[in-house]
Design a protein around this motif. Structure first.
Motif: not given
Ligand code: DP6
Length: 344
Positions: A242-246, A251-253, A288-295
């Motif tokens: 998931l971290n690599e996915f985020f 980067e794309e956004a 927090s170390g929680l898995a999250m990301g933006f686009t």
């Protein structure tokens, strides 16, 4: 069958690898990947009747507003008539509704062209009386949807969908989208909370943005980046990373908006509230170390993406720290969806 009514519901989608720039014939300059949403839906109903005079002059109503988009839909139907010649012998009454508010600043072209293309494929089946296989039906719908709006071709499928030829992905093509199989549970459970910073109409449309990529000095580097990011995101998905996915989707956004800024003339669709939200997301993630990301789409609104397992914590974070940057406190909570549904 000489007359009938068809209705399809088709969701919108959010791009993770961005389609930005076109080749000829409404084909993409680079491959893209999205997931289809669940709640942001267009419902399109088409009443058709055989009309031997062959006049293609549809009645069209969008959210009970008869004039809006009528010309765009008429032009679209004329454009696809050589591919679907039966259209010239039909009288059509089309009505389209969105489940998400107009004022959300969310483009509805993907969901509405997706639903309309599916309805046209269903009409073809009814009037010819011959059912075609599922694969051909949806590929044709994707092909037709693409001619209305590029990103719409991905919306005719649920889950994760790519569009555009990639030499490492068998079955990928520029003319239609390809649904990806066997996506693991963390990715199928992803949530998308859409933080609506502004609902204003964009000063530069996506069509204009695609056009400006033709002369962008970083255009060819962007195409190479998208090809490489597509491979990296699929590796991340296949290895449950998931971290690599985020990392890749952010980067794309940011590249999407960098392309807008480095076009000639350059332009900025981000707003101060957008930047505040992005900063707070990165700060909260590192604390927090929680898995999250933006686009980001081609606009100022932020899509906060996270797995179902952290939904409670992230919704609390949105309420405490992010909602204050949203117009009228508007946040639309959505998630990966299963794709369009025929209702009638
Ligand atoms: C930034 O599909 O709206 O959302 O083909 O001209 O209708 P047209 O463009 P459109 O462009 C979408 C651009 C994007 C990225 C994406 O959805 O991949």
């Amino acid at each position: 069958m000489n007359a009938g009514i068809i209705e399809w519901e088709c969701p919108s989608n959010i791009a993770l690898i961005k389609y930005w720039g076109k080749k000829s014939g409404q084909t993409p300059a680079n491959p893209s990947l999205s997931f289809t949403l669940s709640n942001c839906i267009s419902k399109v109903k088409v009443e058709y009747e055989y009309d031997p005079s062959g006049m293609l002059s549809p009645e069209y109503e969008f959210d009970n507003l008869p004039g809006l988009f009528k010309q765009k839909i008429t032009d679209y139907l004329l454009e696809i008539t050589p591919i679907m010649p039966f259209l010239q012998h039909l009288r059509l009454k089309i009505s389209s509704y969105n489940t998400f508010p107009h004022s959300a600043g969310i483009a509805s072209s993907a969901s509405s062209f997706g639903a309309l293309a599916l309805a046209i494929c269903s009409i073809k089946e009814e009037i010819t009386g011959s059912e075609i296989d599922q694969h051909s039906f949806f590929r044709t719908a994707s092909y037709l949807a693409r001619l209305g709006s590029g990103s719409a071709c991905r919306s005719v499928y649920g889950g994760y969908v790519m569009w555009g030829f990639h030499d490492k992905i068998p079955g990928s093509e520029d003319e239609a989208a390809l649904p990806l199989q066997e996506i693991g549970p963390p990715f199928m459970s992803l949530r998308d909370s859409i933080l609506v910073v502004s609902s204003m109409t964009k000063p530069v449309s996506s069509s204009k943005g695609h056009e400006l990529m033709k002369t962008n000095p970083f255009g060819s580097a962007r195409i190479s980046q998208a090809v490489s990011n597509m491979k990296q995101i699929l590796d991340a998905i296949r290895s449950d990373n998931l971290n690599e996915f985020f990392r890749v989707i952010e980067e794309e956004a940011l590249t999407l908006h960098a392309m807008m800024m480095t076009s000639s003339p350059g332009y900025i669709l981000l707003l101060p509230g957008t930047l505040e939200i992005l900063e707070k997301i990165r700060e909260f993630r590192s604390k927090s170390g929680l898995a999250m990301g933006f686009t980001l789409d081609a606009g100022p609104n932020v899509h906060l993406i996270y797995p179902q397992s952290v939904e409670t914590e992230i919704k609390q974070f949105i309420a405490d720290r992010l909602i204050q940057h949203c117009e009228n406190n508007l946040v639309i909570h959505d998630r990966v969806g299963t794709g369009p549904v025929r209702k009638i």
